[in-house]
Design an enzyme around this catalytic site. Structure first.
Site, mmCIF file in Angstrom:
data_model
loop_
_atom_site.group_PDB
_atom_site.id
_atom_site.type_symbol
_atom_site.label_atom_id
_atom_site.label_comp_id
_atom_site.label_asym_id
_atom_site.label_seq_id
_atom_site.Cartn_x
_atom_site.Cartn_y
_atom_site.Cartn_z
ATOM 1 N N HIS A 19 0.831 -1.199 0.000
ATOM 2 C CA HIS A 19 0.000 0.000 0.000
ATOM 3 C C HIS A 19 0.868 1.253 0.000
ATOM 4 O O HIS A 19 2.102 1.177 -0.090
ATOM 5 C CB HIS A 19 -1.015 -0.032 1.145
ATOM 6 N N HIS A 22 4.131 1.348 2.182
ATOM 7 C CA HIS A 22 5.281 0.607 1.638
ATOM 8 C C HIS A 22 5.869 1.369 0.458
ATOM 9 O O HIS A 22 7.082 1.450 0.292
ATOM 10 C CB HIS A 22 4.861 -0.789 1.156
ATOM 11 N N CYS A 127 1.395 -11.769 22.418
ATOM 12 C CA CYS A 127 0.405 -11.285 21.440
ATOM 13 C C CYS A 127 0.649 -12.024 20.127
ATOM 14 O O CYS A 127 1.737 -11.915 19.547
ATOM 15 C CB CYS A 127 0.526 -9.774 21.224
ATOM 16 N N CYS A 130 1.430 -9.688 17.080
ATOM 17 C CA CYS A 130 2.803 -9.148 16.989
ATOM 18 C C CYS A 130 3.843 -10.257 16.992
ATOM 19 O O CYS A 130 5.023 -9.993 16.753
ATOM 20 C CB CYS A 130 3.117 -8.241 18.164
ATOM 21 N N CYS A 144 -2.519 -5.278 24.084
ATOM 22 C CA CYS A 144 -1.445 -4.981 23.135
ATOM 23 C C CYS A 144 -1.685 -3.593 22.532
ATOM 24 O O CYS A 144 -2.776 -3.312 22.056
ATOM 25 C CB CYS A 144 -1.452 -6.048 22.023
ATOM 26 N N HIS A 147 -2.604 -4.121 18.596
ATOM 27 C CA HIS A 147 -3.796 -4.870 18.191
ATOM 28 C C HIS A 147 -4.994 -4.652 19.121
ATOM 29 O O HIS A 147 -6.095 -5.093 18.825
ATOM 30 C CB HIS A 147 -3.465 -6.366 18.094
ATOM 31 N N LYS A 296 -5.496 5.924 10.946
ATOM 32 C CA LYS A 296 -4.507 4.946 10.521
ATOM 33 C C LYS A 296 -5.032 4.150 9.322
ATOM 34 O O LYS A 296 -6.211 3.826 9.270
ATOM 35 C CB LYS A 296 -4.250 4.011 11.714
ATOM 36 N N LYS A 299 -6.913 -2.321 6.751
ATOM 37 C CA LYS A 299 -7.806 -3.089 5.892
ATOM 38 C C LYS A 299 -9.212 -3.111 6.499
ATOM 39 O O LYS A 299 -10.206 -3.063 5.785
ATOM 40 C CB LYS A 299 -7.254 -4.515 5.753
HETATM 41 N N1 MSP Z 1 8.719 -7.301 8.218
HETATM 42 C C1 MSP Z 1 8.888 -6.186 9.060
HETATM 43 C C2 MSP Z 1 10.172 -5.464 8.766
HETATM 44 C C3 MSP Z 1 11.402 -6.290 8.870
HETATM 45 S S1 MSP Z 1 12.820 -5.397 8.405
HETATM 46 C C4 MSP Z 1 14.069 -6.363 8.856
HETATM 47 C C5 MSP Z 1 7.721 -5.221 8.887
HETATM 48 N N2 MSP Z 1 7.036 -5.307 7.746
HETATM 49 S S2 MSP Z 1 5.802 -4.366 7.337
HETATM 50 O O1 MSP Z 1 5.265 -4.928 6.122
HETATM 51 O O2 MSP Z 1 4.903 -4.208 8.425
HETATM 52 O O3 MSP Z 1 6.421 -3.017 6.936
HETATM 53 C C6 MSP Z 1 6.572 -1.974 7.848
HETATM 54 C C7 MSP Z 1 7.135 -0.802 7.091
HETATM 55 O O4 MSP Z 1 6.269 -0.466 5.987
HETATM 56 C C8 MSP Z 1 7.234 0.494 7.870
HETATM 57 O O5 MSP Z 1 8.365 0.547 8.698
HETATM 58 C C9 MSP Z 1 7.268 1.485 6.733
HETATM 59 O O6 MSP Z 1 8.502 1.429 6.095
HETATM 60 C C10 MSP Z 1 6.208 0.937 5.809
HETATM 61 N N3 MSP Z 1 4.883 1.385 6.208
HETATM 62 C C11 MSP Z 1 3.795 0.590 6.446
HETATM 63 N N4 MSP Z 1 2.731 1.394 6.719
HETATM 64 C C12 MSP Z 1 3.093 2.688 6.674
HETATM 65 C C13 MSP Z 1 2.397 3.912 6.779
HETATM 66 N N5 MSP Z 1 1.115 3.981 7.028
HETATM 67 N N6 MSP Z 1 3.110 5.046 6.608
HETATM 68 C C14 MSP Z 1 4.440 5.036 6.305
HETATM 69 N N7 MSP Z 1 5.112 3.893 6.184
HETATM 70 C C15 MSP Z 1 4.502 2.708 6.454
HETATM 71 O O7 MSP Z 1 7.500 -4.411 9.771
#
Ligand code: MSP
Length: 642
Positions: A19, A22, A127, A130, A144, A147, A296, A299
């Site tokens: 999304h 990412h 949790c 997490c 948590c 969540h 936030k 989904k």
């Molecule tokens: N798999 C772990 C990361 C492991 S790194 C060794 C993880 N994955 S995640 O899919 O949840 O990705 C988190 C990251 O996605 C955030 O740190 C950020 O880079 C990005 N984002 C996810 N949602 C976001 C927002 N709403 N806003 C900005 N960035 C966000 O955690």
């Protein structure tokens, strides 16, 4: 040899589709990586997917497929998305890659052998969302914080990593390297956390509970905790321990993460590196969160912003620019589409786009599109210091880029754009053009403006590579030659006089123009309805048709069927549906991925070209093409359309 530069994104969990959040992190990494290519560094850019653990296992179960099938499917959504956003990563790592798994095993064994991992029976609050234990202090009203569910009390024997042993070392290290974690607010957050005693980290999960993970090398009954596995990707991807890339890039590693994963990156990871006898990364760059209309993205709320959809509607460069310009790196931002449209219209269509077409049009009008020569006798007087202003803007831009202050870097470019507009107002080329006597002055003004555009094109390159390339071509330069290299960008007077420029084009159309066109098209067709209306129906007749919002997850051409595309769509059901749509004349399969469309969800399945089509995509169609109905704001898949 050029200095090395190494940038990473988090590796994303494959329990959800990519999304806006990412996309933001990965575009930041691409922008900074392109910027370092611009300053002639030897760069390496890593992204990938995090594929082990309970979360993934449960997501696979929900779709009734094996974890491997599941991770392959979602991982490729990430991998395939990045090129569509012009993201040029050098490698895409998956934690299920055998090379990565071997490195995790190796690091675990090393730390175990030196006595930093011990076995211990433990009862704690766990949790499942997490995938970790929580201390009472971390819970909010016993729940948590992420969540908002009550954790379960679990008693089990596990392996623990002696993080506490390294607590004081880490505090000292962060204090000795004040820009290790930046911006500063996040360094302070980590230091605040370290003021309390650090608990040892549980790095195993019993196989009786989770099988989808990397086996502990010293106990076959356990798999590795997903974070311990995931963080190691940053070194396994570049060939730890002996690989050339590892030796070259690891000493300069920089990570980008959002604030949600500050703790694993700011605490676990440096301690893991220290215990493994490795140098610590150079910088951890932490950004804030994109919320959607103040809440936030989730989904469940159904407000997840799909990057491809925005790209398809507004154009890729405009989308990338908006993300870099509107978020202050480090702080949260609220996404809304009106702000995006406003940015495109004011900064891109008005400021940059108008300046570009104005200058190129003047070059054509006054010099038949040939780059003029500046005459030394009037050059200084009529340049009004524009080259100094460009040099200042480049310096401000570079300083901002080095600090990940992308919004400020864009500000520095737009300062130059506004200086150029002022330069036009002051020198009034249209007045100079009236008299032969001021021909030389006019040559200086137009040459300077073309030069200014060349500098702007160079500076926007990391964020808007396509627009930069278009501009460079229209300045009569070879876009294949690395025009964006900073030494070239800085070299004022690089344009060759005498070169013929192509005609001007519109870089960014204003957005509401499209709406106007649609309104005009509707007006003209009002009088003669073709084909004629069908017989009247009742609301009940209409109610029998079940229309739903669907997100296109995958699209591919059908061999020997020129008009058809095979789509896989998410209609909010556990399984994706396959549909065949007659839209190939108007859309490529790639353009469909990520789009939200409306489908007739209760249509009796039919076989088309041997494919069972479970529904139909709504589309407007006439002799000039077939345009699918899409939503002007995202909605959760499965939402009824009435
Ligand atoms: N798999 C772990 C990361 C492991 S790194 C060794 C993880 N994955 S995640 O899919 O949840 O990705 C988190 C990251 O996605 C955030 O740190 C950020 O880079 C990005 N984002 C996810 N949602 C976001 C927002 N709403 N806003 C900005 N960035 C966000 O955690």
């Amino acid at each position: 040899m050029s200095p090395p530069f190494y940038i990473t994104t988090p590796i994303y969990y494959v329990n959800a589709r990519p999304h806006l959040g990412h996309a933001y992190t990965t575009i930041c990494a691409d922008v900074i990586n392109r910027y370092h290519r611009m300053v002639a560094d030897d760069t390496f850019f890593l992204t990938g997917t995090d594929e082990h653990g309970d979360k993934i296992m449960r997501a696979a179960k929900k779709e009734s497929i094996t974890p491997r099938e599941y991770v392959n499917k979602i991982s490729s959504l990430f991998r395939d998305l990045w090129p569509q956003l012009n993201i040029e990563n050098d490698h895409f790592i998956r934690t299920t890659d055998p090379d990565h798994m071997a490195v995790v095993t190796q690091v675990l064994q090393k730390i175990y052998d030196q006595g930093d991992i011990y076995f211990h029976e433990y009862e704690g609050k766990y949790c499942f969302g997490c995938e970790r234990f929580y201390t009472d202090r971390e819970l909010v009203d016993g729940r948590c914080p992420d969540h908002e569910t009550e954790p379960e009390t679990i008693k089990e024997s596990n392996y623990f990593f002696k993080m506490s042993k390294y607590q004081q070392w880490l505090i000292d290290y962060i204090k000795d390297n004040p820009d290790l974690i930046r911006p500063e607010r996040y360094k302070n957050e980590v230091l605040a956390f370290l003021r309390e005693p650090l608990e040892d980290l549980c790095i195993s999960r019993p196989k009786s509970r989770i099988k989808w993970g990397i086996n502990l090398p010293f106990d076959p009954d356990y798999v590795t905790y997903v974070w311990f596995d995931a963080l190691i990707n940053y070194i396994s991807a570049i060939g730890y321990p002996e690989g050339e890339k590892f030796k070259r890039y690891w000493p300069v590693a920089q990570h980008i993460v959002a604030k949600d994963i500050l703790k694993p990156h700011g605490i676990y990871w440096p301690i893991m590196l220290k215990a493994a006898g490795l140098p610590i990364y150079k910088h951890l760059n932490v950004h804030g969160y994109w919320n959607v209309d103040e809440s936030k993205m989730s989904k469940t709320i159904g407000n997840v912003v799909e990057p491809l959809q925005l790209k398809n509607v507004y154009g890729l460069d405009a989308f990338r620019f908006f993300l870099m310009r509107d978020m202050v790196f480090g702080l949260d931002s609220s996404f809304n589409e009106e702000a995006l449209v406003q940015r495109i219209n004011s900064d891109l269509a008005n400021d940059l786009g108008n300046l570009f077409s104005r200058v190129i049009t003047m070059a054509h009008k006054y010099f038949k599109g040939v780059v003029p020569v500046m005459d030394a006798s009037v050059e200084k007087e009529f340049s009004l210091g524009l080259s100094d202003k460009a040099a200042q803007s480049i310096a401000d831009y570079q300083k901002a880029m080095e600090n990940f202050a992308f919004h400020r870097a864009m500000g520095a470019i737009w300062d130059l754009i506004s200086q150029m507009n002022k330069y036009i107002d002051v020198t009034t080329p249209w007045v100079l053009a009236k008299s032969k006597a001021s021909r030389q002055q006019l040559e200086v003004v137009i040459y300077n403006l073309l030069e200014g555009l060349r500098v702007v094109a160079g500076m926007i390159y990391p964020v808007m590579p396509e627009t930069a390339t278009t501009m460079i071509k229209h300045l009569g330069l070879d876009a294949e030659q690395s025009f964006y290299k900073i030494s070239l960008v800085k070299a004022w007077k690089s344009l060759t006089p005498g070169i013929q420029l192509p005609k001007s084009i519109t870089l960014f159309p204003r957005i509401e123009l499209k709406k106007k066109e649609t309104a005009e098209a509707m007006e003209t067709s009002e009088n003669a309805l073709e084909p004629p209306l069908k017989p009247e129906i009742t609301i009940d007749d209409f109610g029998a048709i079940d229309l739903r919002v669907a997100t296109v997850v995958k699209a591919e051409a059908i061999p020997r069927a020129k008009k058809l595309i095979k789509l896989e769509v998410d209609v909010g059901e556990p399984q994706y549906r396959t549909l065949v749509a007659g839209i190939a004349a108007s859309y490529s399969p790639e353009a469909m991925v990520g789009k939200q469309v409306v489908v007739v969800a209760n249509l009796k399945p039919a076989k088309l070209m041997g494919i069972r089509s479970q529904g139909m995509v709504l589309a407007a169609s006439n002799d000039s093409g077939t345009i699918v109905l899409s939503l002007d704001k995202p909605m959760p898949p499965g939402t009824p359309v009435r």
